[in-house]
Scaffold this motif. Sequence first.
Motif, PDB file in Angstrom:
ATOM      1  N   GLU A 126     125.459  27.204  24.260  1.00  0.00           N
ATOM      2  CA  GLU A 126     125.754  25.775  24.354  1.00  0.00           C
ATOM      3  C   GLU A 126     124.450  24.990  24.509  1.00  0.00           C
ATOM      4  O   GLU A 126     123.709  25.177  25.473  1.00  0.00           O
ATOM      5  CB  GLU A 126     126.680  25.476  25.530  1.00  0.00           C
ATOM      6  CG  GLU A 126     127.040  23.991  25.618  1.00  0.00           C
ATOM      7  CD  GLU A 126     128.271  23.728  26.455  1.00  0.00           C
ATOM      8  OE1 GLU A 126     129.309  24.381  26.203  1.00  0.00           O
ATOM      9  OE2 GLU A 126     128.202  22.886  27.362  1.00  0.00           O
ATOM     10  N   HIS A 155     126.028  20.361  25.150  1.00  0.00           N
ATOM     11  CA  HIS A 155     127.480  20.251  24.982  1.00  0.00           C
ATOM     12  C   HIS A 155     127.967  20.613  23.586  1.00  0.00           C
ATOM     13  O   HIS A 155     129.114  20.290  23.231  1.00  0.00           O
ATOM     14  CB  HIS A 155     127.999  18.850  25.355  1.00  0.00           C
ATOM     15  CG  HIS A 155     127.917  18.552  26.814  1.00  0.00           C
ATOM     16  ND1 HIS A 155     128.700  17.581  27.414  1.00  0.00           N
ATOM     17  CD2 HIS A 155     127.157  19.077  27.813  1.00  0.00           C
ATOM     18  CE1 HIS A 155     128.415  17.529  28.712  1.00  0.00           C
ATOM     19  NE2 HIS A 155     127.486  18.428  28.966  1.00  0.00           N
ATOM     20  N   SER A 156     127.152  21.266  22.759  1.00  0.00           N
ATOM     21  CA  SER A 156     127.611  21.640  21.436  1.00  0.00           C
ATOM     22  C   SER A 156     126.987  22.968  21.016  1.00  0.00           C
ATOM     23  O   SER A 156     126.283  23.611  21.804  1.00  0.00           O
ATOM     24  CB  SER A 156     127.288  20.538  20.424  1.00  0.00           C
ATOM     25  OG  SER A 156     127.950  20.785  19.196  1.00  0.00           O
ATOM     26  N   LYS A 169     125.332  25.466  13.271  1.00  0.00           N
ATOM     27  CA  LYS A 169     125.950  24.387  12.481  1.00  0.00           C
ATOM     28  C   LYS A 169     125.451  24.427  11.044  1.00  0.00           C
ATOM     29  O   LYS A 169     126.227  24.292  10.087  1.00  0.00           O
ATOM     30  CB  LYS A 169     125.638  23.026  13.113  1.00  0.00           C
ATOM     31  CG  LYS A 169     126.223  21.822  12.349  1.00  0.00           C
ATOM     32  CD  LYS A 169     127.742  21.898  12.240  1.00  0.00           C
ATOM     33  CE  LYS A 169     128.365  20.571  11.787  1.00  0.00           C
ATOM     34  NZ  LYS A 169     128.013  20.197  10.416  1.00  0.00           N
ATOM     35  N   ARG A 177     132.472  23.719  26.014  1.00  0.00           N
ATOM     36  CA  ARG A 177     132.396  22.506  25.189  1.00  0.00           C
ATOM     37  C   ARG A 177     131.916  22.839  23.788  1.00  0.00           C
ATOM     38  O   ARG A 177     132.400  22.291  22.792  1.00  0.00           O
ATOM     39  CB  ARG A 177     131.473  21.496  25.865  1.00  0.00           C
ATOM     40  CG  ARG A 177     132.004  21.023  27.216  1.00  0.00           C
ATOM     41  CD  ARG A 177     130.970  20.406  28.104  1.00  0.00           C
ATOM     42  NE  ARG A 177     129.898  21.336  28.471  1.00  0.00           N
ATOM     43  CZ  ARG A 177     129.137  21.206  29.552  1.00  0.00           C
ATOM     44  NH1 ARG A 177     129.344  20.197  30.375  1.00  0.00           N
ATOM     45  NH2 ARG A 177     128.177  22.076  29.807  1.00  0.00           N
ATOM     46  N   ALA A 178     130.962  23.763  23.697  1.00  0.00           N
ATOM     47  CA  ALA A 178     130.460  24.176  22.389  1.00  0.00           C
ATOM     48  C   ALA A 178     131.551  24.894  21.594  1.00  0.00           C
ATOM     49  O   ALA A 178     131.684  24.687  20.378  1.00  0.00           O
ATOM     50  CB  ALA A 178     129.237  25.079  22.551  1.00  0.00           C
ATOM     51  N   GLU A 208     134.739  24.439  21.829  1.00  0.00           N
ATOM     52  CA  GLU A 208     135.680  23.424  21.346  1.00  0.00           C
ATOM     53  C   GLU A 208     135.133  22.699  20.122  1.00  0.00           C
ATOM     54  O   GLU A 208     135.877  22.431  19.166  1.00  0.00           O
ATOM     55  CB  GLU A 208     136.011  22.424  22.456  1.00  0.00           C
ATOM     56  CG  GLU A 208     136.982  22.958  23.479  1.00  0.00           C
ATOM     57  CD  GLU A 208     138.288  23.423  22.857  1.00  0.00           C
ATOM     58  OE1 GLU A 208     138.997  22.591  22.253  1.00  0.00           O
ATOM     59  OE2 GLU A 208     138.603  24.621  22.945  1.00  0.00           O
ATOM     60  N   HIS A 209     133.850  22.377  20.115  1.00  0.00           N
ATOM     61  CA  HIS A 209     133.247  21.770  18.923  1.00  0.00           C
ATOM     62  C   HIS A 209     133.345  22.716  17.735  1.00  0.00           C
ATOM     63  O   HIS A 209     133.653  22.304  16.612  1.00  0.00           O
ATOM     64  CB  HIS A 209     131.785  21.425  19.191  1.00  0.00           C
ATOM     65  CG  HIS A 209     131.588  20.130  19.908  1.00  0.00           C
ATOM     66  ND1 HIS A 209     130.371  19.499  20.003  1.00  0.00           N
ATOM     67  CD2 HIS A 209     132.457  19.328  20.581  1.00  0.00           C
ATOM     68  CE1 HIS A 209     130.492  18.378  20.689  1.00  0.00           C
ATOM     69  NE2 HIS A 209     131.745  18.259  21.061  1.00  0.00           N
ATOM     70  N   GLY A 261     136.712  22.713  16.031  1.00  0.00           N
ATOM     71  CA  GLY A 261     136.913  21.558  15.158  1.00  0.00           C
ATOM     72  C   GLY A 261     136.232  21.738  13.808  1.00  0.00           C
ATOM     73  O   GLY A 261     136.786  21.381  12.763  1.00  0.00           O
TER      74      GLY A 261
END
Length: 200
Positions: free
Chosen positions: A86, A89-90, A96, A123-124, A126-127, A130
């Motif tokens: 993480e 928060h991503s 990516k 949090r990462a 969850e990203h 998505g």
Amino acid sequence: MTKPRIALIIGSTRETRFADKPAAWLLEKAQARTDIDVELVDLRDYDLPLFNEVASNMWAPSQDPNVLKWQKKIAEFDGYIFLVAEYNHSITGALKNALDQAYVEWVHKPMAAMGYGGVGAARAVEHLRGIGVELQMAPIRHAVHLGGGELMKVHPMGQDGPMSEVDEVLAPSATAMLDDLVWWANATMAARAEDQAKAA
């Protein structure tokens, strides 16, 4: 039907990354099973440029040879486990970018995650889910989160102990995640095979 082939993708490329320790632990758990074949895939081995194609390979063929090498590798698998650090928060920029460098290879395949960080990279992860939805993957519910006091037991900035120190806490989550991943991999393999048969 053949066993699902699963990639365990290390999502950090830093020289000083912590990822190798949890990756080895999770790989051992996965390879102990008889219902999947799991291979470690390290982003360090692909030297991907920042995305610079005319479009996603959903719309136009990619040109960069390193990108084509990555796409060819990803296409070999029926599902994915992402090892997630993480950053703010991503997910990492490297992960990516790797996700963006393919599209058709990800479609209709399940994805799982093991995250590590202060809150277990929740949090990462969850990203990541998505992003997976947009790439037409099937994110599963169960994940492994290595965080807080458990992280400090095994991280170099803490006690730097072996992963066996946290196995009792993490192993049930790993089992649930892998069970779920196998179910979805088998289901999506069957559906993709049916689609291919109809198209033939």
